[in-house]
Design a protein around this motif. Structure first.
Motif, PDB file in Angstrom:
ATOM      1  N   LYS A   1      34.654  46.382  62.039  1.00 50.83           N
ATOM      2  CA  LYS A   1      34.255  45.827  63.046  1.00 50.83           C
ATOM      3  C   LYS A   1      33.670  45.764  64.059  1.00 50.83           C
ATOM      4  N   GLU A   2      33.028  46.777  64.101  1.00 51.65           N
ATOM      5  CA  GLU A   2      32.006  48.267  64.723  1.00 51.65           C
ATOM      6  C   GLU A   2      31.042  47.387  64.911  1.00 51.65           C
ATOM      7  N   CYS A   3      30.525  47.096  63.493  1.00 52.56           N
ATOM      8  CA  CYS A   3      29.541  46.501  62.745  1.00 52.56           C
ATOM      9  C   CYS A   3      29.132  44.726  62.630  1.00 52.56           C
ATOM     10  N   GLY A   4      30.599  44.326  62.734  1.00 55.68           N
ATOM     11  CA  GLY A   4      30.052  42.989  62.393  1.00 55.68           C
ATOM     12  C   GLY A   4      30.685  42.675  63.370  1.00 55.68           C
ATOM     13  N   LEU A   5      29.839  40.685  63.989  1.00 48.04           N
ATOM     14  CA  LEU A   5      31.249  39.886  64.923  1.00 48.04           C
ATOM     15  C   LEU A   5      32.231  39.242  64.104  1.00 48.04           C
ATOM     16  N   TYR A   6      33.643  39.733  64.367  1.00 44.13           N
ATOM     17  CA  TYR A   6      34.910  39.185  63.440  1.00 44.13           C
ATOM     18  C   TYR A   6      35.247  38.703  64.226  1.00 44.13           C
ATOM     19  N   ALA A   7      35.355  36.735  63.837  1.00 47.78           N
ATOM     20  CA  ALA A   7      36.845  36.134  64.767  1.00 47.78           C
ATOM     21  C   ALA A   7      38.536  37.690  64.595  1.00 47.78           C
ATOM     22  N   PRO A   8      39.528  37.247  66.080  1.00 48.09           N
ATOM     23  CA  PRO A   8      40.119  37.793  66.176  1.00 48.09           C
ATOM     24  C   PRO A   8      41.162  37.493  64.796  1.00 48.09           C
ATOM     25  N   TRP A   9      41.202  36.076  63.939  1.00 44.59           N
ATOM     26  CA  TRP A   9      41.934  35.581  63.222  1.00 44.59           C
ATOM     27  C   TRP A   9      41.484  36.822  62.048  1.00 44.59           C
ATOM     28  N   VAL A  10      40.542  37.175  61.372  1.00 47.13           N
ATOM     29  CA  VAL A  10      39.918  36.605  59.940  1.00 47.13           C
ATOM     30  C   VAL A  10      40.237  38.302  60.604  1.00 47.13           C
ATOM     31  N   ILE A  11      40.197  39.130  61.776  1.00 48.90           N
ATOM     32  CA  ILE A  11      41.063  40.540  61.195  1.00 48.90           C
ATOM     33  C   ILE A  11      42.042  40.133  61.214  1.00 48.90           C
ATOM     34  N   GLU A  12      42.629  39.569  61.932  1.00 50.56           N
ATOM     35  CA  GLU A  12      44.141  39.832  61.219  1.00 50.56           C
ATOM     36  C   GLU A  12      44.910  39.961  59.889  1.00 50.56           C
ATOM     37  N   GLN A  13      43.857  38.390  59.305  1.00 48.72           N
ATOM     38  CA  GLN A  13      44.184  38.070  58.165  1.00 48.72           C
ATOM     39  C   GLN A  13      43.881  39.712  57.180  1.00 48.72           C
ATOM     40  N   ALA A  14      42.414  40.119  56.983  1.00 47.42           N
ATOM     41  CA  ALA A  14      42.375  41.509  56.274  1.00 47.42           C
ATOM     42  C   ALA A  14      43.324  42.150  56.211  1.00 47.42           C
ATOM     43  N   TYR A  15      43.863  42.084  57.585  1.00 47.65           N
ATOM     44  CA  TYR A  15      44.761  43.298  57.500  1.00 47.65           C
ATOM     45  C   TYR A  15      45.806  42.736  56.895  1.00 47.65           C
ATOM     46  N   SER A  16      46.746  41.485  57.618  1.00 49.41           N
ATOM     47  CA  SER A  16      47.520  40.747  56.242  1.00 49.41           C
ATOM     48  C   SER A  16      47.478  40.884  55.290  1.00 49.41           C
ATOM     49  N   ILE A  17      46.071  41.146  54.325  1.00 53.27           N
ATOM     50  CA  ILE A  17      45.855  40.958  52.865  1.00 53.27           C
ATOM     51  C   ILE A  17      46.464  42.253  52.386  1.00 53.27           C
ATOM     52  N   LEU A  18      45.414  43.205  53.251  1.00 53.85           N
ATOM     53  CA  LEU A  18      45.282  44.650  52.712  1.00 53.85           C
ATOM     54  C   LEU A  18      47.027  45.057  52.885  1.00 53.85           C
ATOM     55  N   ALA A  19      47.594  44.997  53.634  1.00 51.19           N
ATOM     56  CA  ALA A  19      49.282  44.712  53.551  1.00 51.19           C
ATOM     57  C   ALA A  19      50.149  44.229  52.610  1.00 51.19           C
ATOM     58  N   SER A  20      49.914  43.305  52.044  1.00 51.40           N
ATOM     59  CA  SER A  20      50.357  43.105  51.053  1.00 51.40           C
ATOM     60  C   SER A  20      50.016  43.441  49.549  1.00 51.40           C
ATOM     61  N   ILE A  21      48.965  44.293  49.468  1.00 49.89           N
ATOM     62  CA  ILE A  21      48.234  45.035  48.194  1.00 49.89           C
ATOM     63  C   ILE A  21      49.937  46.073  47.813  1.00 49.89           C
ATOM     64  N   LYS A  22      50.372  45.565  47.185  1.00 51.65           N
ATOM     65  CA  LYS A  22      51.302  47.175  46.550  1.00 51.65           C
ATOM     66  C   LYS A  22      50.252  46.933  45.144  1.00 51.65           C
ATOM     67  N   LEU A  23      50.359  48.602  45.108  1.00 49.64           N
ATOM     68  CA  LEU A  23      49.921  49.532  43.362  1.00 49.64           C
ATOM     69  C   LEU A  23      50.342  50.256  43.343  1.00 49.64           C
TER      70      LEU A  23
END
Length: 161
Positions: A139-161
């Motif tokens: 997030k510090e390095c790139g230029l991400y739209a807020p929805w892209v960041i939210e989607q990434a966090y959502s994907i991460l939260a859905s990962i069950k190992l």
């Protein structure tokens, strides 16, 4: 070519982000990263010697034999997509919204660096906590739209190992 790894066509920006956020070496362990000579040239313009060495050792260079006429994309972007089609690779890794939009419209599997971190969690290269740290770096390095960041966090939260 390592047939046990997914083959990703990567753009210069993605490789730069991955390198600067200490993700590239992990990605290279799990994926074969393919680029065109033109993308390597683009990477070479401002890279330090150490950074350039990382690109040479972690990405494979392949010439494009077919050319695509896709409006609105740069020559390097068209070359990246042509390489994907030419070699029938598994996915495209890009930070460029135009490339990702093309992928979505043409049903091509695609990742940005944030979603690639999620894939690395699935492959057990990163823990959830390590992924959150990498997300902050990206997030510090790139230029991400807020929805892209939210989607990434959502994907991460859905990962069950």
């Amino acid at each position: 070519m390592d047939y046990t790894k997914q083959n990703l066509c990567a753009d210069a920006c993605s490789l730069i982000y991955l390198y600067r956020c200490d993700i590239l070496r992990y990605a290279a362990r799990c994926f074969c990263l393919w680029i065109t000579p033109e993308i390597l040239q683009e990477l070479s313009v401002k890279a330090s010697g150490k950074e350039l060495q990382a690109y040479y050792s972690m990405a494979c260079v392949k010439n494009v034999t077919q050319h695509l006429a896709i409006r609105g994309l740069t020559a390097n972007d068209r070359g990246l997509i042509a390489l994907f089609h030419q070699e029938n690779y598994d996915a495209i890794l890009s930070e460029d919204g135009k490339i990702l939009h093309y992928c979505k419209n043409n049903h091509i599997q695609h990742f940005c660096s944030l979603s690639l971190v999620c894939e690395l969690v699935k492959k057990r290269e990163f823990s959830q906590e390590q992924a959150h740290i990498r997300f902050e770096s990206l997030k510090e390095c790139g230029l991400y739209a807020p929805w892209v960041i939210e989607q990434a966090y959502s994907i991460l939260a859905s990962i069950k190992l």
